[in-house]
Design an enzyme around this catalytic site. Structure first.
Site, PDB file in Angstrom:
ATOM      1  CB  ILE A  15      -1.480   0.113   1.221  1.00 46.64           C
ATOM      2  CG1 ILE A  15      -2.334   1.280   1.402  1.00 46.64           C
ATOM      3  CG2 ILE A  15      -0.025  -0.063   2.178  1.00 46.64           C
ATOM      4  CD1 ILE A  15      -3.291   0.873   1.667  1.00 46.64           C
ATOM      5  CB  SER A  16       1.225   4.325  -2.458  1.00 43.15           C
ATOM      6  OG  SER A  16       1.150   2.906  -3.134  1.00 43.15           O
TER       7      SER A  16
END
Ligand code: SAH
Length: 213
Positions: free
Chosen positions: A63-64
């Site tokens: 997940i960024s």
């Protein structure tokens, strides 16, 4: 799936950190203040959800980092009802930010496992993208083009030509370009054939992979 006052407090702190790092778009900050990011991570990692860090989400993907999500979202200059193509749905967190900002989001993911998990998660959180689809983002979504903007959330070795073709005139394509590390790059489409290029420094992403469905 719980969202408590403690989580809200942590989100408020995260928003302050993002403001200190230079994020100014109020709609981006409001979306991050609202969305329960901890529900996008495996519950055993809940404590990490509101640190400004990327995190593993399974299938070798991440997940960024919140700052990266905020930075890319800010570059898009999202307006309500904007039609946005996202390449790399992943956890769906970036999708959720854009939906919460009022955009109509079309998102493509090439890992079937992630595609399925995220397709179940988002509606549970009341988040309704126009389309989540399993496929190769290098091709974009020609049947739904043109888009007001396009966001790529994996490191791309090149700018895929189909994505440029699927952008409206005046639209923005935000894409981290490079192999080992990436330069955040934005193309603004000036007319049928011309694009103006802007660069915004270095970021790190998992790679955009081709044709491996
Ligand atoms: N937007 C995501 C970021 C996930 S990381 C989030 O907020 O969590 C990047 C994602 O891009 C991964 O899920 C990876 O599987 C996906 N990806 C990589 N190559 C792709 C391709 N060619 N087409 C579509 N998705 C791709």
């Amino acid at each position: 799936m719980k969202d408590t006052g403690k989580h809200q407090g942590l989100r408020n702190q995260l928003v302050t950190v993002l403001e200190q790092k230079g994020i100014t778009d109020k709609n981006v900050l409001e979306a991050i203040r609202k969305i329960p990011r901890h529900l996008f991570l495996n519950s055993s990692f809940e404590d990490y959800a509101y640190q400004d860090k990327a995190f593993p989400i399974g299938a070798g993907q991440t997940i960024s980092q919140p700052y990266t999500v905020a930075f890319q979202s800010q570059l898009l200059e999202v307006e309500k009802e904007h039609k946005i193509l996202e390449i790399g749905t992943g956890s769906g967190y970036q999708t959720a930010v854009l939906c919460t900002m009022g955009a109509k989001v079309y998102s493509v993911e090439r890992q079937n496992e992630l595609f399925k998990t995220t397709s179940l998660l988002l509606p549970k959180l009341g988040i309704r993208p126009k389309l989540l689809t399993f496929g190769d983002g290098y091709k974009g979504l020609p049947n739904y083009a043109p888009f007001d903007s396009i966001i790529v959330t994996a490191g791309a070795p090149i700018i895929p030509k189909p994505l440029m073709a699927q952008l409206k005139i005046g639209g923005r394509l935000v894409i981290p370009l490079g192999e080992e590390h990436q330069i955040m790059t934005m193309l603004i489409r000036k007319n049928e054939t011309q694009f103006e290029k802007h660069e915004f420094g270095e970021f790190r992403f998992v790679p955009l992979l081709e044709n491996k469905n």
